[in-house]
Design an enzyme around this catalytic site. Structure first.
Site, PDB file in Angstrom:
ATOM      1  N   LEU A 268       1.978 -15.899  -5.009  1.00  0.00           N
ATOM      2  CA  LEU A 268       2.582 -14.624  -5.360  1.00  0.00           C
ATOM      3  C   LEU A 268       2.792 -14.490  -6.864  1.00  0.00           C
ATOM      4  O   LEU A 268       2.853 -13.384  -7.385  1.00  0.00           O
ATOM      5  CB  LEU A 268       3.923 -14.465  -4.638  1.00  0.00           C
ATOM      6  CG  LEU A 268       3.847 -14.556  -3.111  1.00  0.00           C
ATOM      7  CD1 LEU A 268       5.232 -14.430  -2.517  1.00  0.00           C
ATOM      8  CD2 LEU A 268       2.937 -13.481  -2.551  1.00  0.00           C
ATOM      9  N   GLN A 274       7.269 -11.707  -5.004  1.00  0.00           N
ATOM     10  CA  GLN A 274       8.140 -12.817  -4.635  1.00  0.00           C
ATOM     11  C   GLN A 274       9.411 -12.311  -3.971  1.00  0.00           C
ATOM     12  O   GLN A 274       9.877 -12.888  -2.985  1.00  0.00           O
ATOM     13  CB  GLN A 274       8.488 -13.640  -5.877  1.00  0.00           C
ATOM     14  CG  GLN A 274       7.474 -14.733  -6.185  1.00  0.00           C
ATOM     15  CD  GLN A 274       7.996 -15.679  -7.252  1.00  0.00           C
ATOM     16  OE1 GLN A 274       8.496 -15.239  -8.273  1.00  0.00           O
ATOM     17  NE2 GLN A 274       7.879 -16.947  -7.008  1.00  0.00           N
ATOM     18  N   ARG A 280       9.534 -16.518  -1.688  1.00  0.00           N
ATOM     19  CA  ARG A 280       8.566 -17.595  -1.455  1.00  0.00           C
ATOM     20  C   ARG A 280       7.491 -17.563  -2.531  1.00  0.00           C
ATOM     21  O   ARG A 280       7.069 -16.496  -2.984  1.00  0.00           O
ATOM     22  CB  ARG A 280       7.923 -17.438  -0.072  1.00  0.00           C
ATOM     23  CG  ARG A 280       8.833 -17.901   1.062  1.00  0.00           C
ATOM     24  CD  ARG A 280       8.086 -17.900   2.386  1.00  0.00           C
ATOM     25  NE  ARG A 280       8.003 -16.552   2.944  1.00  0.00           N
ATOM     26  CZ  ARG A 280       7.363 -16.266   4.082  1.00  0.00           C
ATOM     27  NH1 ARG A 280       6.737 -17.225   4.749  1.00  0.00           N
ATOM     28  NH2 ARG A 280       7.341 -15.044   4.546  1.00  0.00           N
ATOM     29  N   ASN A 281       7.010 -18.747  -2.933  1.00  0.00           N
ATOM     30  CA  ASN A 281       5.967 -18.825  -3.960  1.00  0.00           C
ATOM     31  C   ASN A 281       4.591 -18.498  -3.405  1.00  0.00           C
ATOM     32  O   ASN A 281       3.698 -18.085  -4.142  1.00  0.00           O
ATOM     33  CB  ASN A 281       5.954 -20.215  -4.604  1.00  0.00           C
ATOM     34  CG  ASN A 281       7.194 -20.442  -5.450  1.00  0.00           C
ATOM     35  OD1 ASN A 281       7.679 -19.519  -6.089  1.00  0.00           O
ATOM     36  ND2 ASN A 281       7.709 -21.667  -5.423  1.00  0.00           N
ATOM     37  N   ARG A 282       4.397 -18.721  -2.112  1.00  0.00           N
ATOM     38  CA  ARG A 282       3.102 -18.417  -1.510  1.00  0.00           C
ATOM     39  C   ARG A 282       3.305 -18.093  -0.037  1.00  0.00           C
ATOM     40  O   ARG A 282       4.287 -18.518   0.581  1.00  0.00           O
ATOM     41  CB  ARG A 282       2.119 -19.573  -1.663  1.00  0.00           C
ATOM     42  CG  ARG A 282       2.541 -20.851  -0.962  1.00  0.00           C
ATOM     43  CD  ARG A 282       1.462 -21.901  -1.080  1.00  0.00           C
ATOM     44  NE  ARG A 282       1.747 -23.036  -0.198  1.00  0.00           N
ATOM     45  CZ  ARG A 282       0.854 -23.965   0.133  1.00  0.00           C
ATOM     46  NH1 ARG A 282      -0.369 -23.884  -0.353  1.00  0.00           N
ATOM     47  NH2 ARG A 282       1.171 -24.951   0.928  1.00  0.00           N
TER      48      ARG A 282
END
Length: 666
Positions: A268, A274, A280-282
């Site tokens: 992200l 985000q 969350r980072n991904r």
């Protein structure tokens, strides 16, 4: 993409012995259009279900400019007809999205296309190629298709001028005997017939309260299978089949098959995304492709726009996602995240949404995959039958499952060897109806409950197993299921094994194909004989009357023995067998069984202990003789070894021994 190394050519098997070059020559000479006598345009080809006002028409009677392909097969959209079988519709949709596989099923497609070339003479003949129980088989058809009031009765393209879909379905129906015989089946049946691959299905039951770990594991499995170029699909099954065409809360169609064409975790980055996805980072994303919901059989059309649903599968998957914030991700942001689409009917879903699916379908390619050559899988396949005959004869081969203790070993038995310390093994069992491989499972006869089990047997066994003792453990059991095919994948240790395919009940007669895949050659072959053959002349050769099984366990008190890499060698009436070399010099152990058929009960069995001294040399460390008297049960025995000079040593060999006065009870 998977690739079938079929080497398609007209030298391959022709279904019903209809030789394509010969038929083409005859039609060009006569100037007539092909009318297939093996699959005529009448009620017989439709099946037992009577449909009124059926008219068989050629494509030129349905549109002015018919084509096999109005666009690339990957861009074709499959549309079910009033009498289509959902599993066939799904399989054709999957096949159409895989270019390499498609052109294997329809070889020479450019030569079969309608053309404006003045030299082209249309003969109304088409042919397809299917994997038919181990053989790539050409199926020839004419182009007469069943219609009612000018509409095709079975599966078709959404483009009225495109005809590869109904022609493919007709060829597949011919392979099965009639269109109605396609009523019963599973999408894996067709995918195996289209590809020659090995199908695996399993239930996907994800606990909503603890879904993260399960979904991440599913993501790993999907990426692993896609990296091996397997076909991976998801399905939403419904307990009531008549309701399977309804949409669920995500806008997906129950009963439809959605193929996975991609899966990835997207980063992200430093953006507002985000915050959308809870910091969350991904996030995990999966790209699906399926028959568009507006084309699924019986799909409710509650909101229409220009004759179709107002929302596509892509839009619905976003609007109705379990994560409503997914709807906030604009298409430009999807592209930036690498979430592009390649084919018609594709859409991306967050990993969290896969919880709605409850069946995973995978078609593996072990030896038919050009991209998997580095795996070096070796295939072995055998055609067999569950047959009925006089007890004890080679025709008595239908003993039922393990529940039938008196008969289960009367099934066909296939032996193989694992020479490495561990071996990955894949087993596929397919059944068909009747005693020839042209009779498939039809609506008239559901597939039997079939299964198989694998038994570890003695290292030197070469005859059928007649009784299962404790030293012959069952190491794999695939319980009976009412399916055309079963799949097993696992790991076996070094040794000799027997595969026993079976139906559920004794006396159920059918044919089957057994396929195995392993990294090394396991030398799969059938065990046909129950015991040793009587040699001729009889007055010179005594027929065996005893069977002795010796289980070599371990050595004790070996400190006095100067040697490494020890092994045991057995001799019995000219037959020899030996264990592997033990790497443990302090207390070597083997737990290895051997079987001997004895004609001279008074002759002892020789036991010798050897050690490897150098690369090509070995030395005898100890020896003994076993009287092997009849005991009818496996008994432990401690044998003190003597050295080469006959002097006793402190070393003791622990073993178990069984001797019975029969060669047909072991």
């Amino acid at each position: 993409m998977p690739w079938c190394n079929m080497n398609v050519g007209l030298r391959d098997v022709h279904f019903k012995n209809q030789d394509i070059p010969q038929l083409r020559s005859e039609l060009l000479l006569s100037g007539e259009l092909f009318e297939d006598p093996c699959f005529p345009a009448d009620q017989l080809s439709l099946g037992d279900v009577v449909v009124e006002n059926v008219v068989w028409k050629r494509p030129k009677d349905l549109c002015p400019n018919p084509q096999l392909f109005s666009s690339a097969p990957t861009q074709s959209e499959v549309k079910p007809g009033k009498m289509s079988s959902p599993w066939v519709v799904s399989a054709i949709s999957v096949l159409g999205g895989m270019r390499e596989l498609f052109y294997m099923v329809m070889p020479d497609s450019h030569m079969q296309e309608w053309r404006d070339d003045p030299s082209y003479e249309y003969i109304g003949l088409f042919y397809f190629c299917f994997w038919h129980y181990g053989t790539w088989t050409f199926v020839t058809i004419d182009d007469r298709l069943p219609t009612v009031e000018g509409e095709l009765l079975f599966t078709q393209s959404t483009d009225n001028g495109e005809f590869w879909i109904p022609l493919l379905e007709k060829a597949y129906a011919k392979l099965h005997g009639s269109y109605q015989n396609l009523d019963y089946g599973h999408v894996t049946n067709a995918l195996v017939d289209f590809t020659g691959g090995v199908a695996e299905t399993y239930d996907l039951n994800i606990d909503e309260n603890d879904s993260n770990g399960q979904l991440n594991h599913l993501m790993e499995s999907i990426n692993h299978e896609l990296s091996n170029h397997s076909i991976v699909c998801l399905k939403i099954n419904h307990p009531h089949v008549e309701e399977e065409s309804d949409r669920n809360d995500l806008g997906l169609t129950r009963g439809a098959v959605y193929q996975i064409n991609g899966a990835k975790y997207v980063s992200l980055g430093e953006s507002r995304l985000q915050s959308i996805f809870s910091n969350r980072n991904r996030i995990g994303m999966v790209r699906l492709r399926g028959t568009p919901p507006e084309q699924q059989m019986g799909s409710p059309v509650s909101q229409k726009s220009s004759g179709s649903l107002a929302y596509s599968a892509t839009m619905l998957s976003r609007l109705l996602s379990r994560n409503p914030k997914w709807t906030q991700v604009k298409e430009t942001e999807q592209q930036r995240m690498g979430l592009g689409l390649d084919h018609v009917g594709e859409f991306w879903m967050p990993l969290d949404d896969l919880i709605v699916f409850n069946e995973v379908i995978i078609v593996h390619f072990y030896t038919k995959n050009v991209y998997a050559l580095r795996l070096r899988w070796k295939e072995a396949s055998i055609l067999g039958h569950w047959s009925e005959g006089v007890k004890g004869t080679s025709s008595d081969r239908c003993g039922g499952c393990l529940e039938f203790h008196e008969t289960y070993l009367r099934n066909p038995q296939y032996i193989f060897d694992v020479s490495k310390q561990e071996e990955n093994l894949v087993v596929q069992l397919l059944q068909w109806q009747g005693k020839d491989n042209e009779k498939l499972i039809t609506h008239e006869r559901l597939p039997f409950l079939i299964g198989f089990f694998i038994i570890k047997v003695e290292e030197n066994r070469s005859y059928r197993l007649s009784k299962q003792w404790d030293f012959n453990p069952t190491v794999v059991t695939v319980h009976p299921l009412r399916k055309r095919q079963l799949y097993y994948c696992g790991t076996l240790g070094r040794g000799r094994y027997i595969i026993v395919p079976h139906t559920y009940k004794p006396g159920e007669l059918a044919g089957f194909m057994l396929r195995t895949f392993a990294k090394a050659n396991i030398n799969l072959r059938e065990l046909k004989k129950n015991g040793p053959t009587q040699h001729w002349p009889k007055f010179l050769f005594r027929y065996p009357s005893l069977t002795t099984v010796i289980v070599i366990e371990s050595l004790n008190n070996v400190s006095s023995m100067k040697g490494t890499n020890m092994w045991i060698k057995l001799k019995c009436e000219g037959k020899k067998a030996k264990t592997l070399k033990s790497q443990d010099s302090n207390q070597p152990s083997w737990n290895t069984a051997f079987v001997f058929y004895r004609a001279h009960p008074d002759k002892p069995i020789s036991v010798q202990l050897f050690s490897q001294k150098w690369q090509c040399f070995h030395t005898l460390l100890g020896q003994a003789e076993l009287p092997a008297v009849t005991n009818r049960s496996l008994c432990p025995l401690e044998v003190a070894l003597r050295d080469k000079g006959g002097e006793p040593t402190a070393t003791v060999l622990s073993l178990k021994i069984l001797t019975i006065d029969s060669i047909l009870q072991c």
